[in-house]
Design an enzyme around this catalytic site. Sequence first.
Site, PDB file in Angstrom:
ATOM      1  N   LYS A 187      -4.045  -6.628  -1.599  1.00 15.26           N
ATOM      2  CA  LYS A 187      -2.954  -7.437  -1.069  1.00 15.26           C
ATOM      3  C   LYS A 187      -3.131  -7.725   0.420  1.00 15.26           C
ATOM      4  CE  LYS A 187       0.337  -3.604  -0.618  1.00 15.26           C
ATOM      5  NZ  LYS A 187      -0.724  -2.581  -0.718  1.00 15.26           N
ATOM      6  N   ARG A 199       8.177  -0.680   0.874  1.00 12.15           N
ATOM      7  CA  ARG A 199       7.505   0.212  -0.065  1.00 12.15           C
ATOM      8  C   ARG A 199       8.504   1.074  -0.815  1.00 12.15           C
ATOM      9  NH1 ARG A 199       2.354   0.287   2.848  1.00 12.15           N
ATOM     10  NH2 ARG A 199       0.697   1.158   1.594  1.00 12.15           N
ATOM     11  N   ARG A 203     -11.805   5.550   5.783  1.00 16.55           N
ATOM     12  CA  ARG A 203     -10.557   6.026   6.380  1.00 16.55           C
ATOM     13  C   ARG A 203     -10.061   7.265   5.643  1.00 16.55           C
ATOM     14  NH1 ARG A 203      -7.056   0.626   6.401  1.00 16.55           N
ATOM     15  NH2 ARG A 203      -5.953   1.882   4.890  1.00 16.55           N
ATOM     16  N   ARG A 218      -1.629   8.573  -3.180  1.00 17.94           N
ATOM     17  CA  ARG A 218      -1.030   7.280  -2.845  1.00 17.94           C
ATOM     18  C   ARG A 218      -0.623   6.532  -4.113  1.00 17.94           C
ATOM     19  NH1 ARG A 218      -4.725   4.113   1.204  1.00 17.94           N
ATOM     20  NH2 ARG A 218      -2.845   2.903   1.558  1.00 17.94           N
ATOM     21  N   ARG A 224     -14.246   1.353   0.141  1.00 19.00           N
ATOM     22  CA  ARG A 224     -13.737   0.661   1.316  1.00 19.00           C
ATOM     23  C   ARG A 224     -14.294   1.262   2.603  1.00 19.00           C
ATOM     24  NH1 ARG A 224      -7.620  -1.455   0.668  1.00 19.00           N
ATOM     25  NH2 ARG A 224      -6.958   0.426   1.742  1.00 19.00           N
TER      26      ARG A 224
END
Length: 213
Positions: free
Chosen positions: A13, A88, A160, A171, A127
């Site tokens: 997103k 969120r 990260r 998450r 990522r």
Amino acid sequence: MKIIMLGAPGAGKGTQAKMIAQRYGIPHVSTGDIFRANIKNGTKLGAEAKQYMDQGLLVPDELTVKILLDRVAQEDCAKGYVLDGFPRTIPQAQVLDEALEKQNEKIDYAVNVDVPDENIVKRMSGRRACLKCGATFHIEHIPPKQEGICDSCGSQLVLRDDDRQETVQNRLKVYHDQTQPLIDYYEKKGILKSVDGTVDMQDVFHAISNVLA
Ligand code: AMP
């Protein structure tokens, strides 16, 4: 035009939000980016947010809502914005709606980038991020020109802390418990637009452009 991006962490997103922002000439507002900038600059807000982010937990609503409302009150947001990573939780959405109502405004679209969980873990562990300029890459899908080096500023790319596998699992759990209910919330308001997020990012963008038209 005011747009909210919904989707699991790693659904893409953020990438889509940037493309939409460019297409419509509106700012891309990411609460995650604001927190990371604060961490980098060593602010008190950054130190507080980091404790939660490193564990894959949400930063408390109180803190998050304030920084978001301050950000969208800025001049460049007057004509609209695309929100990436906010809201969120249902309470965050309600506070945003109430703040907008006071100004006779509303969110136009909530775009849900739909990707099943099994794809997410694989995506996120690939990522890589530049902590200096904030650019993000993916070892398979968006590789940097030179391995491990940021295309934009030449700094070293890193995985990260919040993209590590155990953090990703946390998450995802947090997403299902606290964020997924927003899909219903915006559906009931009649502004939800869902797109398949498993296809190529240009195709995802094409689908989004069609529903925003
Ligand atoms: P993101 O870059 O959007 O994936 O956000 C990274 C992390 O920042 C999240 O895992 C949360 O810890 C925190 N965060 C970002 N946006 C929010 C939000 N709206 N509410 C609570 N925490 C947030």
